[in-house]
Design a protein around this motif. Structure first.
Motif, PDB file in Angstrom:
ATOM      1  N   PRO A  65       0.813  -1.221   0.000  1.00 60.31           N
ATOM      2  CA  PRO A  65       0.000   0.000   0.000  1.00 60.31           C
ATOM      3  C   PRO A  65       0.848   1.273   0.000  1.00 60.31           C
ATOM      4  O   PRO A  65       2.089   1.218   0.068  1.00 60.31           O
ATOM      5  N   ASN A  66       0.188   2.410  -0.074  1.00 57.94           N
ATOM      6  CA  ASN A  66       0.827   3.717   0.122  1.00 57.94           C
ATOM      7  C   ASN A  66       2.067   3.962  -0.732  1.00 57.94           C
ATOM      8  O   ASN A  66       3.052   4.551  -0.281  1.00 57.94           O
ATOM      9  N   SER A  67       2.021   3.489  -1.992  1.00 63.38           N
ATOM     10  CA  SER A  67       3.128   3.715  -2.940  1.00 63.38           C
ATOM     11  C   SER A  67       4.456   3.148  -2.459  1.00 63.38           C
ATOM     12  O   SER A  67       5.526   3.631  -2.853  1.00 63.38           O
ATOM     13  N   THR A  68       4.426   2.121  -1.607  1.00 60.00           N
ATOM     14  CA  THR A  68       5.677   1.561  -1.084  1.00 60.00           C
ATOM     15  C   THR A  68       6.465   0.810  -2.150  1.00 60.00           C
ATOM     16  O   THR A  68       7.679   0.656  -2.033  1.00 60.00           O
ATOM     17  N   LEU A  69       5.784   0.348  -3.189  1.00 62.60           N
ATOM     18  CA  LEU A  69       6.467  -0.374  -4.262  1.00 62.60           C
ATOM     19  C   LEU A  69       6.650   0.518  -5.492  1.00 62.60           C
ATOM     20  O   LEU A  69       7.744   0.651  -6.016  1.00 62.60           O
ATOM     21  N   TYR A  70       5.547   1.129  -5.947  1.00 59.93           N
ATOM     22  CA  TYR A  70       5.608   2.037  -7.095  1.00 59.93           C
ATOM     23  C   TYR A  70       4.667   3.216  -6.871  1.00 59.93           C
ATOM     24  O   TYR A  70       3.604   3.061  -6.278  1.00 59.93           O
ATOM     25  N   LYS A  71       5.064   4.388  -7.360  1.00 60.13           N
ATOM     26  CA  LYS A  71       4.182   5.547  -7.348  1.00 60.13           C
ATOM     27  C   LYS A  71       3.169   5.405  -8.481  1.00 60.13           C
ATOM     28  O   LYS A  71       3.361   4.629  -9.420  1.00 60.13           O
ATOM     29  N   ASP A  72       2.100   6.185  -8.408  1.00 62.49           N
ATOM     30  CA  ASP A  72       1.029   6.016  -9.392  1.00 62.49           C
ATOM     31  C   ASP A  72       1.451   6.388 -10.812  1.00 62.49           C
ATOM     32  O   ASP A  72       0.839   5.948 -11.775  1.00 62.49           O
ATOM     33  N   LYS A  73       2.527   7.171 -10.962  1.00 56.35           N
ATOM     34  CA  LYS A  73       2.981   7.535 -12.306  1.00 56.35           C
ATOM     35  C   LYS A  73       3.729   6.398 -13.000  1.00 56.35           C
ATOM     36  O   LYS A  73       3.867   6.395 -14.218  1.00 56.35           O
ATOM     37  N   GLU A  74       4.225   5.432 -12.223  1.00 54.68           N
ATOM     38  CA  GLU A  74       5.070   4.386 -12.799  1.00 54.68           C
ATOM     39  C   GLU A  74       4.504   2.983 -12.669  1.00 54.68           C
ATOM     40  O   GLU A  74       5.027   2.036 -13.251  1.00 54.68           O
ATOM     41  N   GLU A  75       3.406   2.827 -11.932  1.00 54.55           N
ATOM     42  CA  GLU A  75       2.941   1.473 -11.620  1.00 54.55           C
ATOM     43  C   GLU A  75       2.392   0.715 -12.836  1.00 54.55           C
ATOM     44  O   GLU A  75       2.557  -0.499 -12.938  1.00 54.55           O
ATOM     45  N   ILE A  76       1.751   1.412 -13.773  1.00 54.86           N
ATOM     46  CA  ILE A  76       1.199   0.701 -14.925  1.00 54.86           C
ATOM     47  C   ILE A  76       2.316   0.174 -15.829  1.00 54.86           C
ATOM     48  O   ILE A  76       2.238  -0.945 -16.346  1.00 54.86           O
ATOM     49  N   GLU A  77       3.362   0.963 -16.001  1.00 55.09           N
ATOM     50  CA  GLU A  77       4.511   0.482 -16.764  1.00 55.09           C
ATOM     51  C   GLU A  77       5.118  -0.742 -16.078  1.00 55.09           C
ATOM     52  O   GLU A  77       5.511  -1.716 -16.730  1.00 55.09           O
TER      53      GLU A  77
END
Length: 333
Positions: A65-77
């Motif tokens: 949760p909370n962008s701990t792995l990827y931020k929303d700008k990079e998660e789809i890639e």
């Protein structure tokens, strides 16, 4: 360099059926950008619980949760490369993939209530939009509700003229960008994880989000005024990497689909109550003033934002607008 790192990570985690069967359990990395105690956060945890139960432990779901792995700008890639298996982004995030039709869901005053939204997404429009994702290596599993947006700033937003000159954080939807520009403000795209600090330091003057996100991210601490406008809806699409999903053993996939269906019913059932409870909690803190629009104020907002519909034709296309008009029995100009 970032793409190279994502690709290397992908090679390590994106497994086909042969590898999946050789290893136990199969790991599903589920990344999202909000807190665990939001409707989306609770939905992800419910899916984990049910998925592990229905597969008898053959699947392990790791929640980030909370962008701990990827931020929303990079998660789809990251999803497309296989560095993560499952996401639940807001539907506005699909426009950079070339699928701008999803942004039609962000039109202001489109859904009159949560039930109207739910019925629409279970119908023709929901399936039609998910079909668009398949060409990008993405499979859509479910739509999760997070209720309606509110708007905040350090001054009361009651009349359309109150927006003049304010900088608002938006998640990336060009439709949201348009209706806020029409109101005389300056929208700025920003990662969800950066919003609190941006509000605190004055990088942006305000934002739009749901009550549950205002509470759990503590945005109310750095915004003196929140207007309970409910002017636009926030929805998420739960998506998986198509190659990973199709590579799962059929029996495992069926059990995961069952878990997702039940997690979706759970998430959508709690979303409205979660937002109502969050609103009450925000009010209780006394740190921000809640404003409610009169019928006349709401009508003024609706009339001011109405040109967004005409503009949207060139952005999202006539086909999706026609589908929504038929599904919702609304006029699209």
């Amino acid at each position: 360099m970032r793409k190279l790192l994502l690709a290397v990570a992908a090679a390590a985690v994106l497994v086909g059926p042969a590898v999946a069967e050789a290893q136990s359990p199969i790991v599903i990395k589920f990344s999202h950008v909000v807190a665990n105690d939001t409707p989306k956060g609770k939905g992800a945890l419910k899916f984990k619980e049910l998925a592990e139960k229905y597969t008898d432990g053959k699947v392990k779901v790791e929640i980030y949760p909370n962008s701990t792995l990827y931020k929303d700008k990079e998660e789809i890639e990251a999803l497309q490369l296989g560095s993560v298996h499952m996401l639940a982004p807001s539907t506005a995030k699909f426009a950079p993939l070339g699928i701008k039709e999803f942004e039609a869901l962000d039109l202001p005053w489109l859904f009159k209530d949560d039930q109207t939204y739910s019925n629409a997404m279970k119908g023709t429009i929901g399936k039609w939009l998910f079909d668009k994702l398949e060409t990008k290596g993405i499979t859509g599993l479910a739509y999760w509700d997070n209720g309606f947006h509110m708007l905040s700033a350090n001054r009361a937003l009651i009349k359309p003229t109150d927006f003049q000159g304010l900088k608002f954080r938006i998640s990336g939807s060009k439709v949201a960008d348009q209706y806020l520009r029409i109101m005389g403000s300056i929208p700025q795209i920003m990662a969800f994880s950066e919003v609190y600090q941006a509000l605190q330091t004055g990088v942006v003057d305000g934002c739009e989000n749901t009550a549950s996100n205002y509470l759990t991210q503590k945005f109310y601490e750095v915004q003196k005024d929140i207007t309970v406008s409910y002017h636009a809806h926030l929805q998420y699409a739960v998506i998986v990497n198509s190659k990973f999903w199709s590579g799962l053993p059929p029996d495992i996939r069926a059990q995961l689909e069952k878990a997702m269906n039940e997690a979706t019913d759970y998430t959508n059932s709690i979303a409205r109550q979660e937002n109502e409870d969050a609103l009450a909690e925000i009010k209780k803190t006394g740190k921000t003033t809640l404003h409610y629009l009169t019928d006349a104020d709401r009508k003024a907002w609706q009339e001011a934002m109405q040109p967004t519909y005409k503009w949207a034709k060139g952005r999202v296309g006539q086909e999706v607008l026609d589908l929504l008009a038929k599904e919702l029995d609304v006029k699209m100009n």
